[in-house]
Motif scaffolding. Structure first.
Motif, PDB file in Angstrom:
ATOM      1  N   PRO A 157       0.849  -1.236   0.004  1.00  0.00           N
ATOM      2  CA  PRO A 157       0.008  -0.174   0.293  1.00  0.00           C
ATOM      3  C   PRO A 157       0.861   1.162  -0.089  1.00  0.00           C
ATOM      4  O   PRO A 157       1.733   1.421   0.480  1.00  0.00           O
ATOM      5  CB  PRO A 157      -0.793  -0.117   1.369  1.00  0.00           C
ATOM      6  CG  PRO A 157      -0.003  -0.787   2.236  1.00  0.00           C
ATOM      7  CD  PRO A 157       0.730  -2.118   1.112  1.00  0.00           C
ATOM      8  N   ALA A 158       0.598   2.343  -0.668  1.00  0.00           N
ATOM      9  CA  ALA A 158       1.052   3.413  -0.848  1.00  0.00           C
ATOM     10  C   ALA A 158       1.227   4.377   0.715  1.00  0.00           C
ATOM     11  O   ALA A 158       0.272   4.116   1.293  1.00  0.00           O
ATOM     12  CB  ALA A 158       0.664   4.413  -1.961  1.00  0.00           C
ATOM     13  N   ASN A 173       0.655   6.933   3.339  1.00  0.00           N
ATOM     14  CA  ASN A 173      -0.539   7.993   3.328  1.00  0.00           C
ATOM     15  C   ASN A 173      -2.036   7.093   3.108  1.00  0.00           C
ATOM     16  O   ASN A 173      -2.991   7.925   3.150  1.00  0.00           O
ATOM     17  CB  ASN A 173      -0.317   9.203   2.810  1.00  0.00           C
ATOM     18  CG  ASN A 173       0.717  10.117   3.262  1.00  0.00           C
ATOM     19  OD1 ASN A 173       1.084  10.048   4.436  1.00  0.00           O
ATOM     20  ND2 ASN A 173       1.193  10.702   2.269  1.00  0.00           N
ATOM     21  N   ARG A 174      -1.833   6.058   2.513  1.00  0.00           N
ATOM     22  CA  ARG A 174      -3.114   5.275   2.252  1.00  0.00           C
ATOM     23  C   ARG A 174      -3.848   5.011   3.676  1.00  0.00           C
ATOM     24  O   ARG A 174      -2.969   4.773   4.547  1.00  0.00           O
ATOM     25  CB  ARG A 174      -2.958   3.893   1.425  1.00  0.00           C
ATOM     26  CG  ARG A 174      -4.154   3.419   1.020  1.00  0.00           C
ATOM     27  CD  ARG A 174      -4.013   2.152   0.306  1.00  0.00           C
ATOM     28  NE  ARG A 174      -5.225   1.978  -0.275  1.00  0.00           N
ATOM     29  CZ  ARG A 174      -5.439   0.708  -1.101  1.00  0.00           C
ATOM     30  NH1 ARG A 174      -4.510   0.023  -1.773  1.00  0.00           N
ATOM     31  NH2 ARG A 174      -6.699   0.273  -1.290  1.00  0.00           N
ATOM     32  N   SER A 175      -5.032   5.292   3.636  1.00  0.00           N
ATOM     33  CA  SER A 175      -5.638   4.932   4.935  1.00  0.00           C
ATOM     34  C   SER A 175      -6.275   3.613   4.792  1.00  0.00           C
ATOM     35  O   SER A 175      -6.865   2.986   3.834  1.00  0.00           O
ATOM     36  CB  SER A 175      -6.907   6.008   4.841  1.00  0.00           C
ATOM     37  OG  SER A 175      -7.720   5.910   6.106  1.00  0.00           O
ATOM     38  N   CYS A 176      -6.066   2.892   5.938  1.00  0.00           N
ATOM     39  CA  CYS A 176      -6.547   1.617   6.126  1.00  0.00           C
ATOM     40  C   CYS A 176      -6.942   1.165   7.365  1.00  0.00           C
ATOM     41  O   CYS A 176      -6.912   2.009   8.326  1.00  0.00           O
ATOM     42  CB  CYS A 176      -5.206   0.786   5.840  1.00  0.00           C
ATOM     43  SG  CYS A 176      -4.469   0.753   4.321  1.00  0.00           S
ATOM     44  N   CYS A 179      -7.176  -2.314   3.243  1.00  0.00           N
ATOM     45  CA  CYS A 179      -7.243  -1.091   2.674  1.00  0.00           C
ATOM     46  C   CYS A 179      -8.345  -1.550   1.647  1.00  0.00           C
ATOM     47  O   CYS A 179      -8.351  -2.287   0.954  1.00  0.00           O
ATOM     48  CB  CYS A 179      -6.089  -0.899   1.987  1.00  0.00           C
ATOM     49  SG  CYS A 179      -4.734  -0.934   3.208  1.00  0.00           S
ATOM     50  N   ASP A 180      -9.762  -0.519   1.977  1.00  0.00           N
ATOM     51  CA  ASP A 180     -10.856  -0.815   1.052  1.00  0.00           C
ATOM     52  C   ASP A 180     -11.194  -2.361   1.032  1.00  0.00           C
ATOM     53  O   ASP A 180     -11.511  -2.629  -0.006  1.00  0.00           O
ATOM     54  CB  ASP A 180     -10.312  -0.463  -0.364  1.00  0.00           C
ATOM     55  CG  ASP A 180      -9.948   1.135  -0.375  1.00  0.00           C
ATOM     56  OD1 ASP A 180     -10.718   1.968   0.484  1.00  0.00           O
ATOM     57  OD2 ASP A 180      -9.148   1.547  -1.406  1.00  0.00           O
ATOM     58  N   GLN A 213      -2.819   5.300   8.943  1.00  0.00           N
ATOM     59  CA  GLN A 213      -2.325   5.720   7.510  1.00  0.00           C
ATOM     60  C   GLN A 213      -0.892   4.839   7.495  1.00  0.00           C
ATOM     61  O   GLN A 213      -0.134   5.037   8.291  1.00  0.00           O
ATOM     62  CB  GLN A 213      -2.183   7.196   7.508  1.00  0.00           C
ATOM     63  CG  GLN A 213      -3.359   7.844   7.438  1.00  0.00           C
ATOM     64  CD  GLN A 213      -4.300   8.070   8.803  1.00  0.00           C
ATOM     65  OE1 GLN A 213      -3.835   8.117   9.691  1.00  0.00           O
ATOM     66  NE2 GLN A 213      -5.522   7.551   8.504  1.00  0.00           N
TER      67      GLN A 213
END
Length: 297
Positions: free
Chosen positions: A151-152, A154-157, A226-227, A181
């Motif tokens: 996951p990149a 700052n991606r919110s998980c 994540c999503d 994050q």
């Protein structure tokens, strides 16, 4: 006839892998505000999170259902010191938000086989994954899908677990959800979690630096989604949600082939079906590599 059987098996393998990689999205809302940086999860939010308990009836770790008979968790969860625990020492509770094996509608399974990563390092926690093969299939409970690339930043998980709400607290009764994050692995926050040791390949860190929200005691093995897709398994807790603290996760996107190999190796070879099982195993492994590459592009 044999060619037809092979095609059918490969088709089934493709369907299985597609389910594993794509998964079911999390609900967009429906969480109730809860204590110390966490919220009560909902049944639709994380149906595949499971509680791993000892047969002596104490909570041990968190896990996640990755097939109708396999649970993924942290390797450290299956060790007692330097010895791998026996399968008979575990009990898995599924299909409930409550951390109890007596909850109404809970599905309880014993464990048939314990498979920690062969290269797990108890000191550095590299390769901190294990697969628990259940004694029988689970029905009517969703399995999670796998992300294909790290996951990149700052991606919110979302982290789901039954860990304590304070450093000295007991495991939570109700499954908790915390939004974190993904952080830069070389950041000071991540290095503080590891005591200054750089994160190895196959690891990343995540946390909520401003709000002081995060994992705590008893969250080991918890899934980071994540999503609605699995990207990490909690390996190292940092600060129990204190401000500027992060936690370290095993990057499951780096272990897809290993995970699927353990799921397949754990299957008992059916009588008279050895050749068919070998075809299925090879088909799943080849498809896993191909699909992971395609999804990463």
């Amino acid at each position: 006839m044999l060619r037809c059987n092979r095609l059918l098996l490969l088709s089934a393998a493709a369907s299985f892998l597609s389910c594993l990689l794509l998964g079911t999205p999390l609900a967009a809302s429906g969480y109730e505000s809860r204590i110390v940086g966490g919220e009560n999860a909902t049944a639709t939010g994380a149906p595949y999170t499971v509680a791993i308990r000892s047969t002596a009836n104490s909570f041990l770790c968190n896990g996640i259902l990755i097939s109708n008979r396999d649970v993924l968790t942290a390797a450290q969860c299956v060790y007692n010191g330097s010895t791998v625990r026996k399968a008979s020492e575990f009990q898995v509770v599924l299909g409930t938000l409550i951390n109890s094996n007596t909850t109404t509608n809970a599905t309880v399974r014993s464990v048939w086989r314990v498979s920690p990563h062969e290269s797990f390092n108890t000191t550095t926690r590299i390769n901190d994954l294990a697969v628990l093969r259940l004694n029988e299939n689970v029905t009517s409970i969703n399995t999670v899908g796998f992300g294909a690339t790290t996951p990149a930043v700052n991606r919110s998980c979302d982290l789901f677990g039954w860990g304590a709400n304070t450093t000295t607290g007991s495991p939570a009764v109700t499954l908790q959800r915390i939004k974190l994050q993904v952080q830069t692995s070389s950041s000071a926050h991540c290095l503080r979690t590891t005591g200054g040791t750089a994160l190895a390949s196959g690891m990343f860190c995540a946390g909520d630096l401003l709000a002081g929200r995060g994992a705590c005691t008893g969250d080991l093995g918890a899934p980071l989604l994540c999503d609605g897709t699995l990207y990490g398994v909690l390996s190292l807790v940092g600060g129990c949600g204190a401000v500027n603290e992060t936690s370290v996760f095993t990057d499951t996107t780096k272990y897809i082939t290993w995970i699927i190999s353990k799921v397949q190796l754990a299957v008992t070879k059916p009588s008279g079906g050895g050749a068919a099982q070998v075809v299925l195993n090879i088909g799943v492994l080849v498809l896993s590599v191909v699909c992971s590459i395609m999804m990463a592009k």
